[in-house]
Design a protein around this motif. Structure first.
Motif, PDB file in Angstrom:
ATOM      1  N   TRP A 197      48.291  -0.369  36.796  1.00  0.00           N
ATOM      2  CA  TRP A 197      49.534   0.255  37.276  1.00  0.00           C
ATOM      3  C   TRP A 197      50.331   0.826  36.101  1.00  0.00           C
ATOM      4  O   TRP A 197      50.822   1.942  36.157  1.00  0.00           O
ATOM      5  CB  TRP A 197      50.373  -0.764  38.050  1.00  0.00           C
ATOM      6  CG  TRP A 197      51.707  -0.230  38.448  1.00  0.00           C
ATOM      7  CD1 TRP A 197      52.908  -0.470  37.862  1.00  0.00           C
ATOM      8  CD2 TRP A 197      51.975   0.678  39.515  1.00  0.00           C
ATOM      9  NE1 TRP A 197      53.899   0.211  38.498  1.00  0.00           N
ATOM     10  CE2 TRP A 197      53.369   0.927  39.523  1.00  0.00           C
ATOM     11  CE3 TRP A 197      51.185   1.301  40.484  1.00  0.00           C
ATOM     12  CZ2 TRP A 197      53.970   1.773  40.442  1.00  0.00           C
ATOM     13  CZ3 TRP A 197      51.786   2.136  41.395  1.00  0.00           C
ATOM     14  CH2 TRP A 197      53.168   2.371  41.368  1.00  0.00           C
ATOM     15  N   TRP A 198      50.450   0.057  35.021  1.00  0.00           N
ATOM     16  CA  TRP A 198      51.192   0.534  33.849  1.00  0.00           C
ATOM     17  C   TRP A 198      50.545   1.789  33.290  1.00  0.00           C
ATOM     18  O   TRP A 198      51.223   2.760  32.982  1.00  0.00           O
ATOM     19  CB  TRP A 198      51.248  -0.546  32.770  1.00  0.00           C
ATOM     20  CG  TRP A 198      51.995  -0.078  31.569  1.00  0.00           C
ATOM     21  CD1 TRP A 198      53.334  -0.114  31.359  1.00  0.00           C
ATOM     22  CD2 TRP A 198      51.442   0.543  30.412  1.00  0.00           C
ATOM     23  NE1 TRP A 198      53.661   0.431  30.150  1.00  0.00           N
ATOM     24  CE2 TRP A 198      52.511   0.851  29.551  1.00  0.00           C
ATOM     25  CE3 TRP A 198      50.157   0.875  30.019  1.00  0.00           C
ATOM     26  CZ2 TRP A 198      52.329   1.473  28.323  1.00  0.00           C
ATOM     27  CZ3 TRP A 198      49.983   1.490  28.800  1.00  0.00           C
ATOM     28  CH2 TRP A 198      51.062   1.767  27.969  1.00  0.00           C
ATOM     29  N   TYR A 199      49.206   1.779  33.158  1.00  0.00           N
ATOM     30  CA  TYR A 199      48.503   2.932  32.596  1.00  0.00           C
ATOM     31  C   TYR A 199      48.687   4.172  33.483  1.00  0.00           C
ATOM     32  O   TYR A 199      48.921   5.267  32.989  1.00  0.00           O
ATOM     33  CB  TYR A 199      47.015   2.611  32.452  1.00  0.00           C
ATOM     34  CG  TYR A 199      46.216   3.728  31.839  1.00  0.00           C
ATOM     35  CD1 TYR A 199      46.181   3.902  30.466  1.00  0.00           C
ATOM     36  CD2 TYR A 199      45.512   4.626  32.630  1.00  0.00           C
ATOM     37  CE1 TYR A 199      45.465   4.935  29.890  1.00  0.00           C
ATOM     38  CE2 TYR A 199      44.799   5.661  32.068  1.00  0.00           C
ATOM     39  CZ  TYR A 199      44.772   5.812  30.707  1.00  0.00           C
ATOM     40  OH  TYR A 199      44.067   6.841  30.140  1.00  0.00           O
ATOM     41  N   ASN A 200      48.585   4.000  34.786  1.00  0.00           N
ATOM     42  CA  ASN A 200      48.676   5.133  35.710  1.00  0.00           C
ATOM     43  C   ASN A 200      50.094   5.657  35.900  1.00  0.00           C
ATOM     44  O   ASN A 200      50.275   6.763  36.405  1.00  0.00           O
ATOM     45  CB  ASN A 200      48.075   4.772  37.067  1.00  0.00           C
ATOM     46  CG  ASN A 200      46.570   4.686  36.992  1.00  0.00           C
ATOM     47  OD1 ASN A 200      45.933   5.380  36.213  1.00  0.00           O
ATOM     48  ND2 ASN A 200      45.989   3.822  37.803  1.00  0.00           N
ATOM     49  N   THR A 201      51.101   4.872  35.527  1.00  0.00           N
ATOM     50  CA  THR A 201      52.487   5.329  35.694  1.00  0.00           C
ATOM     51  C   THR A 201      53.150   5.693  34.371  1.00  0.00           C
ATOM     52  O   THR A 201      54.337   5.992  34.342  1.00  0.00           O
ATOM     53  CB  THR A 201      53.323   4.256  36.406  1.00  0.00           C
ATOM     54  OG1 THR A 201      53.269   3.049  35.657  1.00  0.00           O
ATOM     55  CG2 THR A 201      52.829   4.028  37.822  1.00  0.00           C
ATOM     56  N   THR A 202      52.386   5.678  33.265  1.00  0.00           N
ATOM     57  CA  THR A 202      52.915   6.018  31.955  1.00  0.00           C
ATOM     58  C   THR A 202      52.625   7.486  31.658  1.00  0.00           C
ATOM     59  O   THR A 202      51.564   8.005  32.013  1.00  0.00           O
ATOM     60  CB  THR A 202      52.269   5.136  30.876  1.00  0.00           C
ATOM     61  OG1 THR A 202      52.544   3.781  31.188  1.00  0.00           O
ATOM     62  CG2 THR A 202      52.815   5.436  29.500  1.00  0.00           C
ATOM     63  N   HIS A 203      53.575   8.151  30.998  1.00  0.00           N
ATOM     64  CA  HIS A 203      53.440   9.563  30.644  1.00  0.00           C
ATOM     65  C   HIS A 203      52.257   9.779  29.716  1.00  0.00           C
ATOM     66  O   HIS A 203      52.115   9.087  28.715  1.00  0.00           O
ATOM     67  CB  HIS A 203      54.730  10.043  29.969  1.00  0.00           C
ATOM     68  CG  HIS A 203      54.699  11.485  29.594  1.00  0.00           C
ATOM     69  ND1 HIS A 203      54.973  12.491  30.495  1.00  0.00           N
ATOM     70  CD2 HIS A 203      54.408  12.097  28.427  1.00  0.00           C
ATOM     71  CE1 HIS A 203      54.872  13.653  29.883  1.00  0.00           C
ATOM     72  NE2 HIS A 203      54.529  13.444  28.633  1.00  0.00           N
ATOM     73  N   HIS A 204      51.377  10.744  30.044  1.00  0.00           N
ATOM     74  CA  HIS A 204      50.240  11.099  29.206  1.00  0.00           C
ATOM     75  C   HIS A 204      50.504  12.479  28.620  1.00  0.00           C
ATOM     76  O   HIS A 204      50.779  13.432  29.344  1.00  0.00           O
ATOM     77  CB  HIS A 204      48.951  11.132  30.030  1.00  0.00           C
ATOM     78  CG  HIS A 204      48.490   9.780  30.449  1.00  0.00           C
ATOM     79  ND1 HIS A 204      47.201   9.348  30.277  1.00  0.00           N
ATOM     80  CD2 HIS A 204      49.133   8.739  31.019  1.00  0.00           C
ATOM     81  CE1 HIS A 204      47.072   8.117  30.722  1.00  0.00           C
ATOM     82  NE2 HIS A 204      48.234   7.728  31.178  1.00  0.00           N
ATOM     83  N   SER A 205      50.418  12.583  27.291  1.00  0.00           N
ATOM     84  CA  SER A 205      50.758  13.839  26.629  1.00  0.00           C
ATOM     85  C   SER A 205      49.784  14.958  26.982  1.00  0.00           C
ATOM     86  O   SER A 205      50.168  16.123  27.007  1.00  0.00           O
ATOM     87  CB  SER A 205      50.806  13.636  25.116  1.00  0.00           C
ATOM     88  OG  SER A 205      49.546  13.202  24.651  1.00  0.00           O
ATOM     89  N   ALA A 206      48.527  14.642  27.251  1.00  0.00           N
ATOM     90  CA  ALA A 206      47.546  15.678  27.576  1.00  0.00           C
ATOM     91  C   ALA A 206      47.877  16.362  28.907  1.00  0.00           C
ATOM     92  O   ALA A 206      47.692  17.566  29.060  1.00  0.00           O
ATOM     93  CB  ALA A 206      46.144  15.078  27.639  1.00  0.00           C
ATOM     94  N   MET A 207      48.386  15.601  29.877  1.00  0.00           N
ATOM     95  CA  MET A 207      48.723  16.165  31.190  1.00  0.00           C
ATOM     96  C   MET A 207      50.181  16.580  31.278  1.00  0.00           C
ATOM     97  O   MET A 207      50.552  17.361  32.136  1.00  0.00           O
ATOM     98  CB  MET A 207      48.442  15.134  32.290  1.00  0.00           C
ATOM     99  CG  MET A 207      46.999  14.799  32.465  1.00  0.00           C
ATOM    100  SD  MET A 207      46.692  13.748  33.894  1.00  0.00           S
ATOM    101  CE  MET A 207      47.529  12.255  33.444  1.00  0.00           C
ATOM    102  N   GLY A 208      51.015  16.003  30.430  1.00  0.00           N
ATOM    103  CA  GLY A 208      52.449  16.278  30.510  1.00  0.00           C
ATOM    104  C   GLY A 208      53.124  15.489  31.613  1.00  0.00           C
ATOM    105  O   GLY A 208      54.281  15.741  31.954  1.00  0.00           O
ATOM    106  N   MET A 209      52.428  14.529  32.188  1.00  0.00           N
ATOM    107  CA  MET A 209      52.966  13.684  33.252  1.00  0.00           C
ATOM    108  C   MET A 209      52.070  12.457  33.380  1.00  0.00           C
ATOM    109  O   MET A 209      51.060  12.352  32.700  1.00  0.00           O
ATOM    110  CB  MET A 209      53.015  14.444  34.578  1.00  0.00           C
ATOM    111  CG  MET A 209      51.655  14.886  35.078  1.00  0.00           C
ATOM    112  SD  MET A 209      51.680  15.820  36.609  1.00  0.00           S
ATOM    113  CE  MET A 209      52.378  17.343  36.086  1.00  0.00           C
ATOM    114  N   SER A 210      52.455  11.552  34.256  1.00  0.00           N
ATOM    115  CA  SER A 210      51.624  10.367  34.468  1.00  0.00           C
ATOM    116  C   SER A 210      50.501  10.702  35.448  1.00  0.00           C
ATOM    117  O   SER A 210      50.625  11.630  36.253  1.00  0.00           O
ATOM    118  CB  SER A 210      52.476   9.227  35.027  1.00  0.00           C
ATOM    119  OG  SER A 210      52.892   9.541  36.339  1.00  0.00           O
TER     120      SER A 210
END
Length: 170
Positions: free
Chosen positions: A18-31
Motif C-alpha cells: 500500500w505504501w509503495y503504490n500510494t507514494t509519488h514516483h518520479s518516473a510517472m509524476g504520480m503514484s
C-alpha cells in the motif's frame, strides 16, 4: 522489516505494498494508485483511530509504529538505489574490464553474495553476487591494477593511455 521483525514480516507485506503504490514516483509524476484509479489515494492515519477495546488499541499502536518503520526502511532503500553505480563503462561494454585487482572477501552475505574489502575511495557498494566474482588462482593472472577513476558523482572518467596519431580534416 525482515531483520527488525523476523517473526511477523510477512503479515506486513500488504502495508508495504500500500505504501509503495500510494507514494509519488518520479518516473510517472504520480503514484501508481493515482495512475490506475485517476484519483488521489486515500490516506489512513492510525493515530486518529480510537477504540474502547484494549486489544484493538494495542493493534492500532503496533500498526502505527510498524507503518513508520516500513516508511523509513523503504525510503532508505530507495535512496540507496538512487546512488548506486556500477564500475562497468556503459558506452562500450565489450571493452570494459571484467575483473579488477583481487580483493579480500570479508564476509559471506547469505548463500550467493560476498562483502569485499574495497578501498575507501571506491564509490560502489561492497557486496557482490557470486556471479560477479572470480577466484584468484596463482600469481600469473593479469588483472587491471585498480578501479577506474570517477568524478565526484561517481561517473567513470575514462583516460586514454597514449595518443598514437592525430588527423586533421578540413
Amino acid at each position: 522489516m525482515v531483520g527488525v521483525k523476523p517473526g511477523t514480516w510477512a503479515s506486513w507485506l500488504p502495508m508495504a505494498e500500500w505504501w509503495y503504490n500510494t507514494t509519488h514516483h518520479s518516473a510517472m509524476g504520480m503514484s501508481p494508485y493515482q495512475a490506475l484509479y485517476c484519483s488521489v489515494p486515500p490516506s489512513i492515519n492510525y493515530r486518529q483511530l480510537r477504540s474502547h477495546d484494549s486489544a484493538v488499541s494495542a493493534l492500532l499502536r503496533e500498526r502505527t509504529s510498524t507503518q513508520q518503520l516500513l516508511k523509513k526502511n523503504l525510503v532508505k532503500a530507495q535512496e540507496r538505489m538512487k546512488w548506486q553505480h556500477s564500475v562497468n563503462l556503459r558506452k562500450n561494454h565489450k571493452l570494459s574490464a571484467r575483473y579488477y585487482v583481487p580483493y579480500v572477501v570479508t564476509e559471506r552475505e547469505g548463500f550467493v553474495a560476498y562483502t569485499l574489502a574495497l578501498p575507501d575511495d571506491a564509490k560502489i557498494h561492497n557486496v557482490f553476487h557470486v556471479s560477479q566474482l572470480k577466484k584468484k588462482l596463482g600469481d600469473f593472472k593479469v588483472v587491471q591494477t585498480s578501479l577506474p577513476s570517477t568524478d565526484d558523482s561517481g561517473i567513470i572518467q575514462p583516460r586514454p593511455i597514449a595518443i598514437l596519431d592525430i588527423m586533421l580534416i578540413k
